[in-house]
Design an enzyme around this catalytic site. Structure first.
Site, PDB file in Angstrom:
ATOM      1  N   ASP A   1      -7.353  16.068  -8.402  1.00  0.00           N
ATOM      2  CA  ASP A   1      -7.294  17.492  -8.066  1.00  0.00           C
ATOM      3  C   ASP A   1      -5.867  18.043  -8.134  1.00  0.00           C
ATOM      4  O   ASP A   1      -5.527  19.009  -7.463  1.00  0.00           O
ATOM      5  CB  ASP A   1      -7.884  17.732  -6.668  1.00  0.00           C
ATOM      6  CG  ASP A   1      -7.163  16.936  -5.579  1.00  0.00           C
ATOM      7  OD1 ASP A   1      -6.176  16.226  -5.893  1.00  0.00           O
ATOM      8  OD2 ASP A   1      -7.584  17.018  -4.402  1.00  0.00           O
TER       9      ASP A   1
ATOM     10  N   CYS B   1      -1.214  10.889  -3.814  1.00  0.00           N
ATOM     11  CA  CYS B   1      -1.038  11.243  -2.403  1.00  0.00           C
ATOM     12  C   CYS B   1      -0.455  10.016  -1.694  1.00  0.00           C
ATOM     13  O   CYS B   1      -1.151   9.020  -1.483  1.00  0.00           O
ATOM     14  CB  CYS B   1      -2.385  11.631  -1.792  1.00  0.00           C
ATOM     15  SG  CYS B   1      -2.285  12.185  -0.089  1.00  0.00           S
TER      16      CYS B   1
ATOM     17  N   HIS C   1       0.845  -1.190   0.000  1.00  0.00           N
ATOM     18  CA  HIS C   1       0.000   0.000   0.000  1.00  0.00           C
ATOM     19  C   HIS C   1       0.886   1.247   0.000  1.00  0.00           C
ATOM     20  O   HIS C   1       1.804   1.382   0.809  1.00  0.00           O
ATOM     21  CB  HIS C   1      -0.893   0.003   1.243  1.00  0.00           C
ATOM     22  CG  HIS C   1      -1.708   1.251   1.394  1.00  0.00           C
ATOM     23  ND1 HIS C   1      -2.778   1.559   0.566  1.00  0.00           N
ATOM     24  CD2 HIS C   1      -1.600   2.292   2.274  1.00  0.00           C
ATOM     25  CE1 HIS C   1      -3.293   2.712   0.937  1.00  0.00           C
ATOM     26  NE2 HIS C   1      -2.602   3.183   1.967  1.00  0.00           N
TER      27      HIS C   1
ATOM     28  N   HIS D   1      -3.188   7.018  -2.159  1.00  0.00           N
ATOM     29  CA  HIS D   1      -4.355   7.120  -3.035  1.00  0.00           C
ATOM     30  C   HIS D   1      -4.071   8.128  -4.137  1.00  0.00           C
ATOM     31  O   HIS D   1      -3.146   8.959  -4.022  1.00  0.00           O
ATOM     32  CB  HIS D   1      -5.598   7.543  -2.254  1.00  0.00           C
ATOM     33  CG  HIS D   1      -6.076   6.501  -1.294  1.00  0.00           C
ATOM     34  ND1 HIS D   1      -5.554   6.381  -0.019  1.00  0.00           N
ATOM     35  CD2 HIS D   1      -7.008   5.520  -1.424  1.00  0.00           C
ATOM     36  CE1 HIS D   1      -6.153   5.357   0.594  1.00  0.00           C
ATOM     37  NE2 HIS D   1      -7.034   4.840  -0.226  1.00  0.00           N
TER      38      HIS D   1
END
Length: 309
Positions: free
Chosen positions: A270, A281, A263, A266
């Site tokens: 924008d 991000c 992981h 995300h």
């Protein structure tokens, strides 16, 4: 001086590659040992009636790499608590065994096993046995260097068998901080503005903290004000993958490293419109930063072109 080391760790296809990449390792052969049948075939060993175990025999230079170092590599590739095989591969032929070639190897192996038992890494008892080396029978040529000859099938098998996830998580548990582990392995998110790289402005690359794969460049990093490192794109779109994440009452696209399946964070729409409108991000805890002037020293000279454009 050249010496031999023999280990059984489940499917021998998966036990060659981990040793092959180290300096001092001269040769890694897949084969069968520990049983009573002379010159066994793969088909015979698969019946679990020969007493043989799929193994690898390593020829190494102990002036370059020690037996202790080989044992460290070995322990990191297996589940030493499994008595019935390894991962999806079940049966006697897939058990974990250390075959020692002399008394020195025996002593080192016993001490290494005791250290592992006392480390607290595993709750269950270590099931790996330590026994004298017996005649080693080289496996058929089609099984030698399988990860090179049949890369796609090997990769599918390595992951599909369950070994990949176990090895990755086990390595992470041993080598990462608690925060790094929770972020990369349990999909957690670190605190904004309280992480290592959100305001890092130094030139360099950002790599996957688990696998070392190159993910992002400082040239694509920008200050989004969100409190996490933000990038307009990955260095190579093939190095990251996205999937829908429905956590926290939101539908988001999660970003994971392709090879490591860790992981990262995300991705949102924008970002700066003049640069494509995308914002990756990313959690600092999932990354390791390699400064531009340290890239060659760390083996990333192939990516110096990024800063020469």
């Amino acid at each position: 001086m050249e010496k031999l080391a023999t280990f059984a760790g489940g499917c021998f296809w998966c036990m060659v590659k981990p040793f092959d990449k180290y300096d001092g390792v001269k040769k890694v052969i897949s084969g069968y040992t520990g049983g009573h049948t002379k010159n066994p075939t793969y088909e015979q060993v698969c019946t679990d009636t020969t007493g043989h175990i799929e193994s690898v025999q390593i020829t190494y230079d102990d002036n370059v790499i020690s037996y202790n170092e080989l044992l460290d590599i070995y322990w990191n590739q297996i589940d030493p608590t499994d008595e019935g095989g390894q991962f999806n591969d079940r049966g006697e032929k897939y058990k974990t065994v250390i075959f020692y070639h002399d008394e020195n190897q025996k002593e080192i192996a016993i001490k290494s096993k005791e250290d592992l038992e006392h480390s607290g890494i595993y709750e269950d008892k270590i099931a790996t046995t330590i026994v004298p080396a017996k005649v080693f029978y080289e496996a058929e040529q089609c099984h030698q260097g399988y990860y090179k000859k049949n890369k796609e099938h090997y990769d599918r098998y390595y992951k599909g068998s369950g070994r990949f996830d176990f090895v990755k998580r086990n390595w992470a548990k041993k080598n990462l901080t608690d925060l790094q582990y929770q972020v990369t392995q349990n999909d957690m998110t670190e605190k904004p503005f309280e992480n290592e790289y959100y305001d890092n402005k130094e030139e360099g690359i950002y790599i996957d903290i688990v696998t070392g794969d190159v993910l992002f460049s400082s040239k694509d990093k920008f200050d989004s004000g969100c409190g996490w490192p933000s990038f307009t794109k990955a260095i190579d779109n093939e190095c990251v993958v996205g999937r829908y994440d429905y956590s926290h009452g939101m539908k988001r696209v999660e970003v994971r490293s392709k090879e490591g399946d860790n992981h990262l964070g995300h991705v949102f729409d924008d970002g700066p419109k003049e640069l494509g409108g995308i914002r990756y991000c990313i959690n600092s805890a999932s990354l390791k930063f390699i400064p531009k002037d340290k890239m060659k020293d760390n083996g990333y000279e192939d990516y110096e072109y990024i800063f020469n454009k």
